[in-house]
Write a protein that holds these residues in place. Structure first.
Motif, mmCIF file in Angstrom:
data_model
loop_
_atom_site.group_PDB
_atom_site.id
_atom_site.type_symbol
_atom_site.label_atom_id
_atom_site.label_comp_id
_atom_site.label_asym_id
_atom_site.label_seq_id
_atom_site.Cartn_x
_atom_site.Cartn_y
_atom_site.Cartn_z
ATOM 1 N N GLY A 226 -3.524 11.125 -2.247
ATOM 2 C CA GLY A 226 -4.338 9.929 -2.362
ATOM 3 C C GLY A 226 -3.641 8.732 -1.763
ATOM 4 N N ALA A 227 -4.275 7.589 -1.930
ATOM 5 C CA ALA A 227 -3.734 6.332 -1.414
ATOM 6 C C ALA A 227 -4.054 5.220 -2.409
ATOM 7 N N TYR A 228 -3.247 4.164 -2.378
ATOM 8 C CA TYR A 228 -3.458 3.034 -3.287
ATOM 9 C C TYR A 228 -2.961 1.746 -2.653
ATOM 10 N N ARG B 262 -5.109 -0.492 -7.067
ATOM 11 C CA ARG B 262 -6.435 0.054 -6.770
ATOM 12 C C ARG B 262 -6.208 1.392 -6.073
ATOM 13 N N ILE B 263 -6.768 2.459 -6.622
ATOM 14 C CA ILE B 263 -6.715 3.768 -5.987
ATOM 15 C C ILE B 263 -7.821 3.777 -4.934
ATOM 16 N N THR B 264 -7.444 3.853 -3.664
ATOM 17 C CA THR B 264 -8.438 3.793 -2.586
ATOM 18 C C THR B 264 -8.971 5.170 -2.223
ATOM 19 N N SER C 17 0.848 -1.190 0.000
ATOM 20 C CA SER C 17 0.000 0.000 0.000
ATOM 21 C C SER C 17 0.882 1.238 0.000
ATOM 22 N N GLY C 18 0.283 2.333 -0.470
ATOM 23 C CA GLY C 18 1.097 3.530 -0.566
ATOM 24 C C GLY C 18 0.276 4.802 -0.656
ATOM 25 N N SER D 149 -14.640 4.111 -5.553
ATOM 26 C CA SER D 149 -16.063 4.242 -5.878
ATOM 27 C C SER D 149 -16.316 4.599 -7.339
ATOM 28 N N THR D 150 -15.263 5.017 -8.064
ATOM 29 C CA THR D 150 -15.450 5.422 -9.463
ATOM 30 C C THR D 150 -14.573 4.617 -10.421
ATOM 31 N N GLY D 151 -14.304 3.367 -10.082
ATOM 32 C CA GLY D 151 -13.569 2.500 -11.003
ATOM 33 C C GLY D 151 -12.067 2.626 -10.932
ATOM 34 N N GLY D 152 -11.517 2.807 -9.751
ATOM 35 C CA GLY D 152 -10.090 3.039 -9.587
ATOM 36 C C GLY D 152 -9.201 1.813 -9.576
ATOM 37 N N LYS D 153 -9.520 0.783 -10.389
ATOM 38 C CA LYS D 153 -8.689 -0.420 -10.468
ATOM 39 C C LYS D 153 -8.029 -0.479 -11.829
ATOM 40 N N GLY D 154 -6.851 -1.076 -11.860
ATOM 41 C CA GLY D 154 -6.194 -1.226 -13.147
ATOM 42 C C GLY D 154 -4.871 -1.942 -13.026
ATOM 43 N N LYS D 155 -4.047 -1.750 -14.062
ATOM 44 C CA LYS D 155 -2.715 -2.346 -14.118
ATOM 45 C C LYS D 155 -1.702 -1.232 -14.345
#
Length: 119
Positions: free
Chosen positions: A53-55, A64-66, A39-40, A88-94
């Motif tokens: 922000g945090a991820y 994942r952007i938390t 996490s970061g 909450s707005t689709g903050g997942k990816g690669k």
């Protein structure tokens, strides 16, 4: 992802179209990522706002952007696209790091963000 990165361009992964940094004097989008490989946090600025922000990081270069937010001054169109979606707005990816480039590709967005290593 660790380090300071300057957003160089957006690239549409379906069409290949590139939207480069307009390089307005004194303006840029720079994000600094700091993590413990699980996490970061993110700190930095867009053209006119400070951000934070945090991820979290997952297997196979997933993230994942938390949380993501910042000051609330209206952004020009180009830097407005740099606001990262959060959980909450689709903050997942690669993500992919290659030399001096960091690429963030969100699952629900055809446009990926391509960063260059900042000084």
């Amino acid at each position: 992802m660790k380090g300071a990165w300057r957003l160089d361009y957006f690239q549409n992964t379906a069409t290949g179209a590139v939207d480069k940094d307009p390089e307005i004097s004194g303006k840029s989008v720079v994000f600094s990522f700091s993590d413990d490989q699980r996490s970061g946090t993110i700190e930095g600025h867009t053209f006119v706002n400070t951000i934070s922000g945090a991820y979290t990081l997952g297997a196979n270069c997933t993230f994942r952007i938390t949380s993501f937010g910042g000051s609330k001054v209206g952004e020009p169109e180009w830097s407005r696209k740099a606001w990262l979606p959060s959980d909450s707005t689709g903050g997942k990816g690669k993500y992919h790091v290659s030399g001096d480039k960091l690429i963030l590709k969100f699952d629900q967005n055809p446009e990926q963000l391509v960063f260059k290593k900042d000084k």
